[in-house]
Design a protein around this motif. Sequence first.
Motif, mmCIF file in Angstrom:
data_model
loop_
_atom_site.group_PDB
_atom_site.id
_atom_site.type_symbol
_atom_site.label_atom_id
_atom_site.label_comp_id
_atom_site.label_asym_id
_atom_site.label_seq_id
_atom_site.Cartn_x
_atom_site.Cartn_y
_atom_site.Cartn_z
ATOM 1 N N TYR A 151 0.823 -1.210 0.000
ATOM 2 C CA TYR A 151 0.000 0.000 0.000
ATOM 3 C C TYR A 151 0.853 1.255 0.000
ATOM 4 N N VAL B 229 -4.109 3.646 -0.367
ATOM 5 C CA VAL B 229 -4.530 2.859 -1.531
ATOM 6 C C VAL B 229 -3.548 1.711 -1.714
ATOM 7 N N ASP C 232 1.499 5.055 -8.727
ATOM 8 C CA ASP C 232 0.795 4.825 -7.461
ATOM 9 C C ASP C 232 0.269 6.134 -6.879
ATOM 10 N N TYR D 149 -3.552 7.199 -6.182
ATOM 11 C CA TYR D 149 -3.989 7.749 -4.898
ATOM 12 C C TYR D 149 -4.806 9.025 -5.097
ATOM 13 N N SER E 10 -8.399 8.480 -3.707
ATOM 14 C CA SER E 10 -8.560 9.016 -2.364
ATOM 15 C C SER E 10 -8.939 10.493 -2.370
#
Length: 294
Positions: free
Chosen positions: A117, A134, A144, A148, A152
């Motif tokens: 994560y 995430v 990544d 996110y 998010s």
Amino acid sequence: MTTTPRDYLVRATALDERVRAFAINATGVVRELQRRHDTHPAVTAALGRTAMGALLLSAATLKEEEQVLTIDVRGDGPVRRILATANGRGLVGNPHAHAESRNGKLNVGGVVGTEGYLAVTRDLGMRETYRGMVELVSGEIGEDLAYYMAKSEQTPSAVGIGVFVLPDLSVEAAGGYLVQLLPGLSDDEIGAIEQRIAALPHPTALLREGATPEQILERIFPEGFTFGDSQPVSFHCPCSRERFESAIVSLGPDEVRRIIEEEEQPFTEVVCHFCNQAYHFSPDQMNAILDAAR
């Protein structure tokens, strides 16, 4: 001798403020991280990308200087963990982790892993902190972070960050960009931005050619953009001898006496995990610290 370019971050808007953009040159920051942690190439790139991600996300999401943003990456690769804060400092679980190169490039995803994560924590200076998390998409950090932001923060974003490491393990270039797409953009406008970003050379290729953060944004927004401001970025660790003295006091007299009795050296060494700065305390100094706290 390789010179260190000026490290700074720029903010901008485009398309009537329906796009926010940030670009950064953090070559000096990543050089300092590599030097302090003695990281091997793929780990240097992973740590550098995470540190730059923290700086870019902080510029994009925090409003006050005293607010702090931290990115914590935990994957199933050999580096195990990467932690970076938005003041240019960071740490890694295994600085000498290695993964075979992929298509002639550093295999960042190989050292980070693809199972795990990415968490972003914001300390807003209040009693509580805010944390979003995430699952890892690729372990390449940039992808990544974009995932996110979309999941998010509900903000579609493009993140391009990179670190170019020389054979002697030193860092030649480190930087990149963050582009946020805000409500009100048409499909054609979004498509045009996506095409220009897809055609953009790698950020480190641009930096090695001498491009500035402003010139990187010019490549993404050739129709023009509105410059916001710029700010210097640098490695900074707030650790100090005084902070570790407070930590010694918090251990309590019994634990401090035990440490003194078991220490084989003429001093106790305390090392900051973020910057690897070592602080030495003799038995007399540790006792004096306890006496002063009574």
